[in-house]
Design a protein around this motif. Structure first.
Motif, PDB file in Angstrom:
ATOM      1  N   ASN A  29      11.931 -19.324  26.136  1.00 35.37           N
ATOM      2  CA  ASN A  29      11.910 -18.535  24.900  1.00 35.37           C
ATOM      3  C   ASN A  29      11.107 -19.236  23.811  1.00 35.37           C
ATOM      4  O   ASN A  29      10.415 -18.582  23.027  1.00 35.37           O
ATOM      5  N   HIS A  31       8.643 -21.230  24.367  1.00 34.03           N
ATOM      6  CA  HIS A  31       7.257 -21.180  24.828  1.00 34.03           C
ATOM      7  C   HIS A  31       6.655 -19.780  24.681  1.00 34.03           C
ATOM      8  O   HIS A  31       5.438 -19.627  24.561  1.00 34.03           O
ATOM      9  N   ALA A  32       7.502 -18.755  24.679  1.00 38.32           N
ATOM     10  CA  ALA A  32       7.019 -17.371  24.608  1.00 38.32           C
ATOM     11  C   ALA A  32       6.367 -17.095  23.258  1.00 38.32           C
ATOM     12  O   ALA A  32       6.593 -17.794  22.278  1.00 38.32           O
ATOM     13  N   GLY A  33       5.590 -16.074  23.211  1.00 40.73           N
ATOM     14  CA  GLY A  33       4.962 -15.681  21.955  1.00 40.73           C
ATOM     15  C   GLY A  33       3.485 -16.006  21.951  1.00 40.73           C
ATOM     16  O   GLY A  33       2.918 -16.465  22.939  1.00 40.73           O
ATOM     17  N   ARG A  34       2.888 -15.754  20.838  1.00 43.61           N
ATOM     18  CA  ARG A  34       1.453 -15.957  20.699  1.00 43.61           C
ATOM     19  C   ARG A  34       1.145 -17.400  20.375  1.00 43.61           C
ATOM     20  O   ARG A  34       1.782 -18.005  19.519  1.00 43.61           O
ATOM     21  N   GLY A  35       0.168 -17.933  21.030  1.00 41.82           N
ATOM     22  CA  GLY A  35      -0.307 -19.277  20.725  1.00 41.82           C
ATOM     23  C   GLY A  35      -1.536 -19.192  19.837  1.00 41.82           C
ATOM     24  O   GLY A  35      -2.297 -18.226  19.912  1.00 41.82           O
ATOM     25  N   ARG A  63       7.454 -27.622  16.318  1.00 41.79           N
ATOM     26  CA  ARG A  63       7.531 -26.323  16.971  1.00 41.79           C
ATOM     27  C   ARG A  63       8.928 -26.016  17.486  1.00 41.79           C
ATOM     28  O   ARG A  63       9.158 -24.990  18.110  1.00 41.79           O
TER      29      ARG A  63
END
Length: 123
Positions: A29, A31-35, A63
């Motif tokens: 979770n 790590h998920a999402g936009r980088g 982070r």
């Protein structure tokens, strides 16, 4: 058991534990999402603007906050504990074997000879 066999078994176990007890946790979770995208390649051209308007270089942004770190470590410890207690169960071994398939593409582990040395600070 011969040393090479021990190393092969340890590598397999390490990969299984990493996949099941670390990767497949709330870490997914986080790590998920936009980088962010970087043109420099080292993220020195990326910034985060917080609610107070502070512009923080990406390389200095935390982070994961303290609560998330505590929850993550709790979940990892619980999974490592459960893994060790259940590893002799045939049903659990079958579960582990299924999760080993994607780890076949991972790099082989290497022995970290400084683990336990003074490089790691005392608590």
């Amino acid at each position: 058991m011969r040393r090479k066999d021990e190393e092969r078994a340890a590598a397999k176990l390490a990969k299984a534990m990493a996949m099941i007890c670390v990767r497949n946790t709330m870490l997914e979770n986080i790590h998920a999402g936009r980088g962010p995208r970087t043109k420099s390649g080292d993220f020195t051209d990326v910034f985060v603007v917080d609610a107070e308007g502070n512009r923080i270089p990406w390389t200095e942004v935390s982070r994961i906050d303290e609560d998330e770190m505590r929850d993550l470590m709790r979940q990892v410890v619980n999974r490592l504990y459960t893994f060790q207690l259940r590893i002799e169960e045939p049903e659990f071994q079958a579960f582990v074997d299924r999760w080993l398939v994607p780890t076949g593409r991972w790099d082989e582990p290497v022995l970290e000879t400084d683990l336990g040395s003074t490089r790691f600070p005392e608590l």
